[in-house]
Write a protein that holds these residues in place. Structure first.
Motif, PDB file in Angstrom:
ATOM      1  N   MET A   1       0.841  -1.209   0.000  1.00 53.83           N
ATOM      2  CA  MET A   1       0.000   0.000   0.000  1.00 53.83           C
ATOM      3  C   MET A   1       0.876   1.258   0.000  1.00 53.83           C
ATOM      4  O   MET A   1       0.640   2.195  -0.772  1.00 53.83           O
ATOM      5  CB  MET A   1      -0.908  -0.015   1.240  1.00 53.83           C
ATOM      6  N   PHE A   2       1.919   1.252   0.862  1.00 61.15           N
ATOM      7  CA  PHE A   2       2.815   2.418   0.924  1.00 61.15           C
ATOM      8  C   PHE A   2       3.496   2.635  -0.423  1.00 61.15           C
ATOM      9  O   PHE A   2       3.608   3.758  -0.912  1.00 61.15           O
ATOM     10  CB  PHE A   2       3.885   2.227   1.998  1.00 61.15           C
ATOM     11  N   ALA A   3       3.951   1.530  -1.027  1.00 64.92           N
ATOM     12  CA  ALA A   3       4.645   1.651  -2.318  1.00 64.92           C
ATOM     13  C   ALA A   3       3.694   2.237  -3.362  1.00 64.92           C
ATOM     14  O   ALA A   3       4.045   3.181  -4.081  1.00 64.92           O
ATOM     15  CB  ALA A   3       5.164   0.281  -2.758  1.00 64.92           C
ATOM     16  N   LEU A   4       2.471   1.713  -3.415  1.00 64.63           N
ATOM     17  CA  LEU A   4       1.509   2.186  -4.422  1.00 64.63           C
ATOM     18  C   LEU A   4       1.082   3.630  -4.169  1.00 64.63           C
ATOM     19  O   LEU A   4       0.708   4.344  -5.088  1.00 64.63           O
ATOM     20  CB  LEU A   4       0.280   1.268  -4.450  1.00 64.63           C
ATOM     21  N   LEU A   5       1.169   4.063  -2.913  1.00 67.90           N
ATOM     22  CA  LEU A   5       0.805   5.453  -2.606  1.00 67.90           C
ATOM     23  C   LEU A   5       1.994   6.407  -2.774  1.00 67.90           C
ATOM     24  O   LEU A   5       1.878   7.602  -2.526  1.00 67.90           O
ATOM     25  CB  LEU A   5       0.268   5.544  -1.167  1.00 67.90           C
ATOM     26  N   GLY A   6       3.151   5.855  -3.135  1.00 69.61           N
ATOM     27  CA  GLY A   6       4.305   6.704  -3.428  1.00 69.61           C
ATOM     28  C   GLY A   6       5.119   7.112  -2.212  1.00 69.61           C
ATOM     29  O   GLY A   6       5.739   8.182  -2.200  1.00 69.61           O
ATOM     30  N   LYS A   7       5.171   6.280  -1.185  1.00 68.42           N
ATOM     31  CA  LYS A   7       5.978   6.632  -0.008  1.00 68.42           C
ATOM     32  C   LYS A   7       7.458   6.663  -0.393  1.00 68.42           C
ATOM     33  O   LYS A   7       7.951   5.732  -1.044  1.00 68.42           O
ATOM     34  CB  LYS A   7       5.737   5.598   1.109  1.00 68.42           C
TER      35      LYS A   7
ATOM     36  N   GLU B   1       7.456   0.324  -8.676  1.00 65.85           N
ATOM     37  CA  GLU B   1       7.604  -0.014 -10.090  1.00 65.85           C
ATOM     38  C   GLU B   1       7.196  -1.477 -10.323  1.00 65.85           C
ATOM     39  O   GLU B   1       6.444  -1.800 -11.231  1.00 65.85           O
ATOM     40  CB  GLU B   1       9.076   0.228 -10.495  1.00 65.85           C
ATOM     41  N   ARG B   2       7.656  -2.363  -9.428  1.00 65.67           N
ATOM     42  CA  ARG B   2       7.357  -3.798  -9.559  1.00 65.67           C
ATOM     43  C   ARG B   2       5.833  -4.039  -9.471  1.00 65.67           C
ATOM     44  O   ARG B   2       5.247  -4.742 -10.278  1.00 65.67           O
ATOM     45  CB  ARG B   2       8.072  -4.564  -8.440  1.00 65.67           C
ATOM     46  N   LEU B   3       5.186  -3.386  -8.512  1.00 67.82           N
ATOM     47  CA  LEU B   3       3.743  -3.592  -8.322  1.00 67.82           C
ATOM     48  C   LEU B   3       2.948  -3.016  -9.488  1.00 67.82           C
ATOM     49  O   LEU B   3       1.972  -3.605  -9.951  1.00 67.82           O
ATOM     50  CB  LEU B   3       3.289  -2.946  -7.009  1.00 67.82           C
ATOM     51  N   GLU B   4       3.394  -1.854  -9.973  1.00 70.01           N
ATOM     52  CA  GLU B   4       2.651  -1.238 -11.082  1.00 70.01           C
ATOM     53  C   GLU B   4       2.777  -2.066 -12.346  1.00 70.01           C
ATOM     54  O   GLU B   4       1.841  -2.167 -13.126  1.00 70.01           O
ATOM     55  CB  GLU B   4       3.093   0.207 -11.264  1.00 70.01           C
ATOM     56  N   GLN B   5       3.967  -2.679 -12.516  1.00 67.93           N
ATOM     57  CA  GLN B   5       4.135  -3.594 -13.658  1.00 67.93           C
ATOM     58  C   GLN B   5       3.123  -4.728 -13.563  1.00 67.93           C
ATOM     59  O   GLN B   5       2.474  -5.100 -14.535  1.00 67.93           O
ATOM     60  CB  GLN B   5       5.545  -4.186 -13.631  1.00 67.93           C
TER      61      GLN B   5
END
Ligand code: PA5
Length: 446
Positions: free
Chosen positions: A422-428, A436-440
């Motif tokens: 969640m933090f990664a997807l929210l741009g923490k 990048e990995r999750l968005e891919q």
């Protein structure tokens, strides 16, 4: 020592071999000894074992704070999630009159990220004065942090910054965390969650006690119930009398025989959140290392008209733990009717609890005959004292059970995975590669 609670495990006898149960009892007994000796996994989080010895003498500050908050506003928003929420919710739902206008109303926040929920809450709070009790041991959990930020802004707009601090109480770590630091800098009244008590074992700290006192319930009776259960279980070292050992052994023996889902059942709608508390306690304590009984819950007879079909005839991997309540708090009799148009005249004059108990007995036999083992935990009635007994019993049995299973019942490493994503997807900041990995992955799924 007084103990209002009993556990019946005999009916599982036809589903397991007795020597398996005997061996598991020995393992559970050894686990209890390990737990008490402070030599098991997660030992640094076993302070809750001894909370009942202290809490009965330490409720004064909580009472005083509750009296102050109750006198200054008719509503308190309790902000927290997981172990910082479910105990308070379970207790107040169990004890409040569901239809009465509460003298002091508790509403909950911090347990959801729903925009609609928060918008509706703010709309309600526009028209009332209120306090905030914010609870977070780590002081960094996202859901309560967001809710508290929103509520603090709302309260500041209502009262102005100087007055606001008197309407906020923080329950958090003694030394660390964002909430601790904020409370210190803003001057909120604070309570401490001890270092050696994890969230889901914290109901006998101010985490559970302050909301309970705010709702107008007897926290001394709750603490006494916990203390009496702790003393009674300590005295019952013997496996034959130790109900926590018996319950832990029974459920682990069933698990070893393929019964991998445990359904907590009650016949009282006021116990729905008690079951939520229990699910968190057992699910978070045992579900790890690819092991653990899946904890589920239903309320009967309501759910006999929904999940009852599956339980009776679906996949045979279920067992039940029924919370049997011996006496109701109120008396109500089924009325007679001259025409008996509905055909239930044979029940007229009976107390509703008698009908409810017959439904329970009938269901128990049907489910056992249908291949579902049943454990029964009996409680005298739903009140502060008995809930204290029940919650301490479940906590102790959970810790023993986790040790029998071979896991650390006091950590929750799996909870981090969703947060990281969640933090990664929210741009923490610091999570760029993960983002990048999750968005891919999201792009690949379309
Ligand atoms: O049982 C637990 O430890 C968890 O469920 C926590 O209570 C929950 O994650 C909330 O944590 P905190 O109190 O740090 O905000």
């Amino acid at each position: 020592m007084k103990n209002n609670l009993s556990v019946r495990i005999e009916s599982i006898g036809s589903f397991i071999h007795s020597d398996e149960l005997t061996a598991c009892m020995e393992s559970a007994k050894a686990s209890l000894i390990t737990l008490r000796a402070g030599k098991g996994r997660g030992n640094e989080f076993t302070g809750w074992l001894y909370l009942p010895d202290q809490a009965v003498n330490e409720t004064g500050k909580v009472q005083a704070c509750a009296a102050r908050l109750r006198s200054q506003a008719p509503v308190t928003v309790v902000v927290g999630i997981g172990g910082s929420y479910l105990g308070a919710r379970a207790l107040t739902d169990a004890l409040n009159d569901p239809f009465a206008r509460q003298e002091h109303r508790l509403v909950f926040a911090g347990h959801t990220l729903s925009e609609d929920y928060h918008a509706a809450l703010l709309k309600y709070l526009d028209s009332t004065s209120y306090n905030i009790v914010v609870i977070s041991k780590s002081g960094t959990t996202t859901e309560p942090a967001i809710a508290f930020r929103i509520l603090r802004d709302h309260l500041r707009n209502k009262l102005g910054a100087p007055a606001m601090k008197n309407y906020i109480v923080a329950i958090t770590d003694a030394r660390r965390g964002a909430l601790h630091d904020l409370a210190a800098s803003e001057g909120y009244e604070t309570f401490v969650i001890p270092d050696d008590v994890g969230g889901r074992y914290s109901v006998l700290t101010p985490v559970g006690l302050l909301p309970l006192a705010l709702a107008g319930h007897d926290i001394d009776a709750f603490a006494s119930g916990m203390r009496d259960m702790a003393l009674s279980i300590r005295e019952g070292n013997d496996t034959a009398t130790n109900i926590a050992v018996a319950y832990a052994a029974a459920r682990n023996t069933l698990y070893d025989n393929g019964y991998s889902t445990e359904i907590l059942i009650s016949y009282e709608p006021s116990l729905v959140y008690l079951a939520e508390w229990w699910k968190q306690l057992y699910g978070e304590s045992e579900g790890k290392e690819s092991k653990g009984i899946f904890p589920a819950s239903v309320t009967f007879t309501t759910d006999l008209h929904s999940m009852g079909q599956y339980i009776q005839q679906g996949e045979r991997k279920l067992f039940e733990t029924v919370i049997h309540i011996e006496e109701p708090r109120h008396m109500l009799v089924v009325p007679g009717a001259a025409d008996d148009a509905d055909g239930i005249g044979f029940i007229a004059g009976k107390k509703l609890t008698e009908v409810n108990h017959k439904a329970e007995e009938g269901t128990r036999i049907a489910h056992i005959e249908g291949g579902v083992p049943v454990i029964t935990v009996s409680l005298a009635r739903i009140d502060e004292y008995n809930l204290g007994q029940l919650m301490y019993f479940f906590e102790l049995a959970c810790a023993i059970s986790g040790y029998v299973l071979g896991v650390n019942p006091f950590d929750q490493p799996g909870v981090e995975s969703y947060k990281k994503n969640m933090f990664a997807l929210l741009g923490k900041p610091g999570f760029e590669a993960e983002r990048e990995r999750l968005e891919q992955q999201l792009r690949a799924r379309g």
